[in-house]
Design an enzyme around this catalytic site. Structure first.
Site, PDB file in Angstrom:
ATOM      1  N   LYS A 109       0.813  -1.142  -0.036  1.00  8.53           N
ATOM      2  CA  LYS A 109      -0.298   0.016   0.024  1.00  8.53           C
ATOM      3  C   LYS A 109       0.816   1.117   0.061  1.00  8.53           C
ATOM      4  O   LYS A 109       1.815   1.279   0.820  1.00  8.53           O
ATOM      5  CB  LYS A 109      -0.827  -0.117   1.282  1.00  8.53           C
ATOM      6  CG  LYS A 109      -1.946  -1.205   1.323  1.00  8.53           C
ATOM      7  CD  LYS A 109      -2.672  -0.620   2.286  1.00  8.53           C
ATOM      8  CE  LYS A 109      -3.418  -1.977   2.767  1.00  8.53           C
ATOM      9  NZ  LYS A 109      -3.949  -2.505   4.102  1.00  8.53           N
ATOM     10  N   ARG A 150       6.052   1.716   7.358  1.00 10.19           N
ATOM     11  CA  ARG A 150       5.282   1.010   8.280  1.00 10.19           C
ATOM     12  C   ARG A 150       6.002  -0.075   8.847  1.00 10.19           C
ATOM     13  O   ARG A 150       5.950  -1.294   7.667  1.00 10.19           O
ATOM     14  CB  ARG A 150       3.794   0.967   8.135  1.00 10.19           C
ATOM     15  CG  ARG A 150       2.879   0.142   9.151  1.00 10.19           C
ATOM     16  CD  ARG A 150       1.513   0.246   8.958  1.00 10.19           C
ATOM     17  NE  ARG A 150       0.931  -0.260  10.155  1.00 10.19           N
ATOM     18  CZ  ARG A 150       0.316  -1.537  10.487  1.00 10.19           C
ATOM     19  NH1 ARG A 150       0.208  -2.328   9.161  1.00 10.19           N
ATOM     20  NH2 ARG A 150      -0.363  -2.127  11.239  1.00 10.19           N
ATOM     21  N   HIS A 178      -0.726  -1.151  16.592  1.00 12.67           N
ATOM     22  CA  HIS A 178      -1.526  -0.184  16.045  1.00 12.67           C
ATOM     23  C   HIS A 178      -1.183   1.266  16.768  1.00 12.67           C
ATOM     24  O   HIS A 178      -1.873   2.100  17.136  1.00 12.67           O
ATOM     25  CB  HIS A 178      -3.007  -0.212  16.557  1.00 12.67           C
ATOM     26  CG  HIS A 178      -3.976  -1.359  15.794  1.00 12.67           C
ATOM     27  ND1 HIS A 178      -4.940  -1.975  16.160  1.00 12.67           N
ATOM     28  CD2 HIS A 178      -3.791  -1.918  14.581  1.00 12.67           C
ATOM     29  CE1 HIS A 178      -5.585  -2.723  15.350  1.00 12.67           C
ATOM     30  NE2 HIS A 178      -4.538  -2.788  14.359  1.00 12.67           N
ATOM     31  N   LEU A 208     -11.221   0.339  16.289  1.00 11.08           N
ATOM     32  CA  LEU A 208     -11.941  -0.980  15.829  1.00 11.08           C
ATOM     33  C   LEU A 208     -12.135  -0.980  14.486  1.00 11.08           C
ATOM     34  O   LEU A 208     -12.953  -0.087  13.703  1.00 11.08           O
ATOM     35  CB  LEU A 208     -13.482  -0.515  16.800  1.00 11.08           C
ATOM     36  CG  LEU A 208     -13.289  -0.282  17.972  1.00 11.08           C
ATOM     37  CD1 LEU A 208     -14.634   0.036  18.540  1.00 11.08           C
ATOM     38  CD2 LEU A 208     -12.706  -1.644  18.853  1.00 11.08           C
ATOM     39  N   ARG A 235      -9.877 -12.424  14.166  1.00  8.52           N
ATOM     40  CA  ARG A 235      -9.388 -12.943  15.221  1.00  8.52           C
ATOM     41  C   ARG A 235     -10.077 -13.144  16.565  1.00  8.52           C
ATOM     42  O   ARG A 235     -10.817 -12.303  16.820  1.00  8.52           O
ATOM     43  CB  ARG A 235      -7.940 -12.110  15.730  1.00  8.52           C
ATOM     44  CG  ARG A 235      -6.968 -12.079  14.493  1.00  8.52           C
ATOM     45  CD  ARG A 235      -5.774 -11.020  14.906  1.00  8.52           C
ATOM     46  NE  ARG A 235      -5.677 -10.124  13.489  1.00  8.52           N
ATOM     47  CZ  ARG A 235      -5.116  -8.977  13.577  1.00  8.52           C
ATOM     48  NH1 ARG A 235      -4.575  -8.444  14.616  1.00  8.52           N
ATOM     49  NH2 ARG A 235      -5.013  -8.211  12.573  1.00  8.52           N
ATOM     50  N   ASP A 252     -17.048  -8.688   8.276  1.00  8.25           N
ATOM     51  CA  ASP A 252     -17.431  -7.226   7.795  1.00  8.25           C
ATOM     52  C   ASP A 252     -18.334  -6.862   8.913  1.00  8.25           C
ATOM     53  O   ASP A 252     -19.659  -7.381   9.071  1.00  8.25           O
ATOM     54  CB  ASP A 252     -17.741  -7.028   6.344  1.00  8.25           C
ATOM     55  CG  ASP A 252     -18.008  -5.694   6.058  1.00  8.25           C
ATOM     56  OD1 ASP A 252     -17.222  -5.439   5.026  1.00  8.25           O
ATOM     57  OD2 ASP A 252     -18.880  -4.869   6.521  1.00  8.25           O
TER      58      ASP A 252
HETATM   59  P1  ADP Z   1      -8.280  -1.713   8.676  1.00  5.87           P
HETATM   60  O1  ADP Z   1      -8.304  -2.631  10.128  1.00  5.87           O
HETATM   61  O2  ADP Z   1      -8.325  -3.053   7.511  1.00  5.87           O
HETATM   62  O3  ADP Z   1      -7.716  -0.460   8.578  1.00  5.87           O
HETATM   63  P2  ADP Z   1     -10.846  -0.334   8.636  1.00  5.87           P
HETATM   64  O4  ADP Z   1     -10.241   0.531   9.671  1.00  5.87           O
HETATM   65  O5  ADP Z   1     -11.088   0.082   7.267  1.00  5.87           O
HETATM   66  O6  ADP Z   1      -9.892  -1.760   8.466  1.00  5.87           O
HETATM   67  O7  ADP Z   1     -12.233  -1.051   9.407  1.00  5.87           O
HETATM   68  C1  ADP Z   1     -12.964  -1.869   8.609  1.00  5.87           C
HETATM   69  C2  ADP Z   1     -14.217  -2.391   9.271  1.00  5.87           C
HETATM   70  O8  ADP Z   1     -14.840  -1.179   9.320  1.00  5.87           O
HETATM   71  C3  ADP Z   1     -15.017  -3.311   8.516  1.00  5.87           C
HETATM   72  O9  ADP Z   1     -15.523  -4.155   9.566  1.00  5.87           O
HETATM   73  C4  ADP Z   1     -16.238  -2.621   8.031  1.00  5.87           C
HETATM   74  O10 ADP Z   1     -17.183  -3.185   8.030  1.00  5.87           O
HETATM   75  C5  ADP Z   1     -16.355  -1.399   9.254  1.00  5.87           C
HETATM   76  N1  ADP Z   1     -16.994  -0.410   8.602  1.00  5.87           N
HETATM   77  C6  ADP Z   1     -16.785   0.575   7.642  1.00  5.87           C
HETATM   78  N2  ADP Z   1     -17.819   1.533   7.290  1.00  5.87           N
HETATM   79  C7  ADP Z   1     -18.738   1.118   8.439  1.00  5.87           C
HETATM   80  C8  ADP Z   1     -20.011   1.601   8.498  1.00  5.87           C
HETATM   81  N3  ADP Z   1     -20.518   2.520   7.819  1.00  5.87           N
HETATM   82  N4  ADP Z   1     -20.524   0.867   9.534  1.00  5.87           N
HETATM   83  C9  ADP Z   1     -20.287  -0.033  10.270  1.00  5.87           C
HETATM   84  N5  ADP Z   1     -18.941  -0.793   9.944  1.00  5.87           N
HETATM   85  C10 ADP Z   1     -18.312  -0.090   9.352  1.00  5.87           C
END
Ligand code: ADP
Length: 386
Positions: free
Chosen positions: A17, A76, A164, A193, A225, A266
């Site tokens: 990325k 990172r 994190h 989260l 996890r 998700d």
């Molecule tokens: P990463 O840890 O890969 O960076 P993100 O911070 O993008 O992940 O978070 C991904 C999570 O956020 C997924 O579980 C996704 O479903 C949730 N998410 C994203 N948009 C929404 C929303 N509008 N409502 C609820 N959950 C959401």
């Protein structure tokens, strides 16, 4: 040199990325991902090929890395081990030390090493490593120590590192700005989260506890996890099902959490299934919330009082229902959410507790790439020899 971009790279074993960011203005000049590195049939054979693919993708959107005045590359790196507690200029020795940490992060550090090696070949600018563990190097020994034999822990560097960290640090600083108070005088809890989830307790800008440990598997319930389980579970699975250590590792990292309990990792889909009345989704949500409350309560006790609770990352930033559930019933402890403020959809940091509430509850979008770009630039600015 100011106003010139930093290239932020997050190299995993099979993906790269990237973001080209101006640290001062937070302007993102370009970003993208090169996927399927080294996979069968993929045109991207290795990380060197990934760097070339990135260059091509950038050229296609009109960005020529040779002429943008690239200031540095910020990498990172997930695991900084016991010794890396700050952003670090990468030279051959540092790269070797990061390689030496591979046993502590076998899934994560090899990709970072390949990415660093390829990027150093490609870009003749300073390269800086930003460690996901660094912010938690301040954990007191009582928090960082596992209750296992002391020699074993010391000889094999077994302790709680936390992950994190870049996000927790960025969000805690942004939260202090949001409430208009000095970081140094605030007790904070940050809940990150996303797909991965972690909580931290921060006193005066210094991390004193976090939910992840030796690996990013400990703590909260995550997308795939398990977070905390009885360590005796491993023995049980081995004895009863004949599972190998590798199988148990995969089970707890990839097939557990929300996915294991409800079939979806998700969070949006989990919420939809919950609304549709699916029992498994409802229980998974409750377990997720229960664990969060458990950590919030524990951190309140460790901090001895709380000023700000911040929600961040995909779920924390976007799910009003989850935020409300975490503090539901905690009014007596000072946690109050204004339902209207909580329901606002926005990309900016905001307070969701009512005016005058004992604890400020906030939604603070994280931005790890910007944090990495800023830390990289700050380190270079402090080094006149570069
Ligand atoms: P990463 O840890 O890969 O960076 P993100 O911070 O993008 O992940 O978070 C991904 C999570 O956020 C997924 O579980 C996704 O479903 C949730 N998410 C994203 N948009 C929404 C929303 N509008 N409502 C609820 N959950 C959401």
């Amino acid at each position: 040199m100011s106003e010139s971009p930093v290239l932020v790279l997050n190299a995993g074993s099979s993906s790269l990325k990237y973001q080209l960011v101006i640290p001062e203005t937070a302007e993102v000049q370009a970003k993208g991902i090169v996927a399927r590195i080294g996979e069968p049939g993929s045109p991207v054979a290795d990380h060197a090929a990934a760097m070339r693919a990135m260059g091509k993708d950038l050229a296609a959107v009109g960005v020529d890395l040779d002429s943008v005045g690239l200031r540095a590359v910020g990498h990172r790196v997930v695991h900084g081990g016991p010794d890396f507690s700050d952003p670090t200029i990468i030279d051959d020795d540092v790269l070797n030390e990061i390689k030496d940490l591979i046993p502590l992060a076998p899934l994560h550090n090899p990709g970072a090493v390949s990415g660093i090696e390829a990027a150093r070949e490609e870009f003749d600018v300073p390269h800086v490593a930003i460690f996901d563990t660094a912010f938690f190097s301040t954990l007191p020994a009582a928090a960082a120590t596992y209750a296992i034999p002391r020699d074993l822990a010391q000889n094999y560097r077994i302790k709680r590192y936390g992950f994190h960290g870049t996000s927790h640090q960025f969000v805690s600083r942004a939260a202090a700005e949001l409430v208009g108070r000095d970081l140094g005088e605030l007790n904070q809890i940050v809940l990150h989260l996303g797909n991965g989830c972690s909580a931290s307790a921060i006193s005066g800008g210094v991390a004193i506890e976090t939910s992840m440990g030796l690996t990013p598997l400990q703590g909260l319930v995550m997308g795939t996890r398990s977070g905390d389980v009885d360590p005796g579970l491993h023995t049980f699975l081995h004895n009863e099902l004949g599972m190998t250590v590798a199988e148990i590792d995969t089970l707890l990292n990839k097939q557990s959490g929300l996915k294991g309990m409800a079939g979806v990792n998700d969070f949006r889909e989990l919420e939809q299934r919950r609304s549709a009345g699916e029992d498994a989704a409802q229980l998974a949500f409750e377990v997720y919330v229960h664990r969060l409350k458990h950590y919030v309560g524990a951190y309140l006790a460790l901090l001895g009082g709380l000023d700000v609770l911040s929600f961040t990352a995909g779920v924390g930033e976007n799910s009003p229902g989850l935020r409300a559930a975490v503090v539901d019933g905690l009014d007596g402890l000072g946690f109050l959410v204004d339902p209207e403020l909580n329901d606002v959809r926005s990309k900016v940091a905001r307070v969701i507790s009512p005016d005058g509430a004992p604890i400020t509850i906030a939604v603070v979008p994280t931005n790890e790439e910007l944090a990495i770009a800023r830390e990289t630039a700050a380190l270079l600015d402090s080094r006149s020899d570069l």
